[in-house]
Design a protein around this motif. Structure first.
Motif, PDB file in Angstrom:
ATOM      1  N   UNK A 118       0.827  -1.207   0.000  1.00  0.00           N
ATOM      2  CA  UNK A 118       0.000   0.000   0.000  1.00  0.00           C
ATOM      3  C   UNK A 118       0.866   1.263   0.000  1.00  0.00           C
ATOM      4  N   UNK A 119       1.997   1.216   0.685  1.00  0.00           N
ATOM      5  CA  UNK A 119       2.903   2.379   0.701  1.00  0.00           C
ATOM      6  C   UNK A 119       3.461   2.625  -0.697  1.00  0.00           C
ATOM      7  N   UNK A 120       3.798   1.544  -1.409  1.00  0.00           N
ATOM      8  CA  UNK A 120       4.332   1.681  -2.769  1.00  0.00           C
ATOM      9  C   UNK A 120       3.274   2.253  -3.713  1.00  0.00           C
ATOM     10  N   UNK A 121       2.054   1.803  -3.598  1.00  0.00           N
ATOM     11  CA  UNK A 121       0.972   2.315  -4.448  1.00  0.00           C
ATOM     12  C   UNK A 121       0.737   3.793  -4.159  1.00  0.00           C
ATOM     13  N   UNK A 122       0.766   4.183  -2.892  1.00  0.00           N
ATOM     14  CA  UNK A 122       0.576   5.588  -2.528  1.00  0.00           C
ATOM     15  C   UNK A 122       1.650   6.472  -3.157  1.00  0.00           C
ATOM     16  N   UNK A 123       2.905   6.038  -3.102  1.00  0.00           N
ATOM     17  CA  UNK A 123       3.997   6.821  -3.704  1.00  0.00           C
ATOM     18  C   UNK A 123       3.845   6.886  -5.227  1.00  0.00           C
ATOM     19  N   UNK A 124       3.404   5.798  -5.852  1.00  0.00           N
ATOM     20  CA  UNK A 124       3.217   5.784  -7.303  1.00  0.00           C
ATOM     21  C   UNK A 124       2.104   6.754  -7.705  1.00  0.00           C
ATOM     22  N   UNK A 125       1.009   6.770  -6.944  1.00  0.00           N
ATOM     23  CA  UNK A 125      -0.087   7.697  -7.237  1.00  0.00           C
ATOM     24  C   UNK A 125       0.403   9.139  -7.150  1.00  0.00           C
ATOM     25  N   UNK A 126       1.157   9.454  -6.104  1.00  0.00           N
ATOM     26  CA  UNK A 126       1.689  10.819  -5.932  1.00  0.00           C
ATOM     27  C   UNK A 126       2.616  11.212  -7.087  1.00  0.00           C
ATOM     28  N   UNK A 127       3.426  10.274  -7.541  1.00  0.00           N
ATOM     29  CA  UNK A 127       4.436  10.585  -8.551  1.00  0.00           C
ATOM     30  C   UNK A 127       3.853  10.696  -9.957  1.00  0.00           C
ATOM     31  N   UNK A 128       2.925   9.807 -10.332  1.00  0.00           N
ATOM     32  CA  UNK A 128       2.452   9.750 -11.713  1.00  0.00           C
ATOM     33  C   UNK A 128       1.177  10.550 -11.967  1.00  0.00           C
ATOM     34  N   UNK A 129       0.342  10.780 -10.979  1.00  0.00           N
ATOM     35  CA  UNK A 129      -0.948  11.452 -11.193  1.00  0.00           C
ATOM     36  C   UNK A 129      -0.759  12.891 -11.663  1.00  0.00           C
ATOM     37  N   UNK A 130      -1.662  13.305 -12.551  1.00  0.00           N
ATOM     38  CA  UNK A 130      -1.682  14.696 -13.001  1.00  0.00           C
ATOM     39  C   UNK A 130      -0.698  15.009 -14.102  1.00  0.00           C
ATOM     40  N   UNK A 131       0.098  14.081 -14.546  1.00  0.00           N
ATOM     41  CA  UNK A 131       1.057  14.332 -15.639  1.00  0.00           C
ATOM     42  C   UNK A 131       0.352  14.170 -16.984  1.00  0.00           C
ATOM     43  N   UNK A 132       0.937  14.738 -18.019  1.00  0.00           N
ATOM     44  CA  UNK A 132       0.359  14.622 -19.356  1.00  0.00           C
ATOM     45  C   UNK A 132       0.775  13.298 -19.989  1.00  0.00           C
ATOM     46  N   UNK A 133       0.001  12.862 -20.984  1.00  0.00           N
ATOM     47  CA  UNK A 133       0.312  11.617 -21.693  1.00  0.00           C
ATOM     48  C   UNK A 133       1.658  11.747 -22.403  1.00  0.00           C
TER      49      UNK A 133
END
Length: 172
Positions: A118-133
């Motif tokens: 769950x900690x890894x998924x949380x960090x991935x969401x923070x890092x990748x969300x909101x970026x352009x394609x």
């Protein structure tokens, strides 16, 4: 008729010095002796210079403090342990797009137990969300994001995670 003779001189007066600057009958001045350079002085100066140069060279090569502090020994690369697969997640990107991201964590051999993903998924969401394609589709940027995620997870899991492998990476 009597003939008169005259002597024309360069401003000489009667009783003064004659041509050549010396009085008649006066002894000629002795030339000043040239100063002799002593060979002993030259040898002494050469010896002093050689000793100074040798001392400077000895200091430079033997006693000089180094400019940089001694590097500590590099820590050896940890041994690879098991690979923990994390379930793929869908992330919101900019402009209504999505990213389906799946990844695995390369654990070290001395990891106590399988960490909570769950900690890894949380960090991935923070890092990748909101970026352009366009931003996440560039291979160089994707590799940089993966490495950044691995660094964050290594810190979050206290060194138990040594790498991240992208297993599912689909944009829409």
């Amino acid at each position: 008729m009597p003939v008169e003779q005259r002597v024309i001189g360069g401003g000489a007066k009667i009783g003064g010095p004659k041509i050549g600057g010396a009085k008649i009958g006066a002894p000629a001045p002795e030339p000043e002796p040239e100063p002799k350079k002593s060979k002993k002085k030259l040898v002494l100066i050469a010896v002093v210079l050689v000793v100074l140069i040798a001392g400077a060279a000895a200091w430079w090569f033997l006693l000089r403090p180094s400019g940089a502090p001694a590097e500590p020994a590099a820590e050896p690369e940890p041994e690879k342990g098991e690979v923990l697969a994390v379930e793929p997640v869908s992330l919101n990107l900019a402009d209504g797009h999505y990213l389906r991201l799946g990844f695995s964590l390369q654990l070290t051999a001395d990891a106590r137990e399988a960490p909570d993903p769950a900690v890894a998924v949380d960090h991935a969401i923070e890092l990748f969300s909101g970026r352009t394609v366009e931003e996440i589709s560039d291979p160089k940027k994707r590799a940089a994001l993966r490495d950044e995620l691995a660094a964050e997870l290594s810190e979050a899991y206290e060194g138990e995670v040594m790498a991240v492998y992208l297993t599912n990476y689909v944009t829409q």
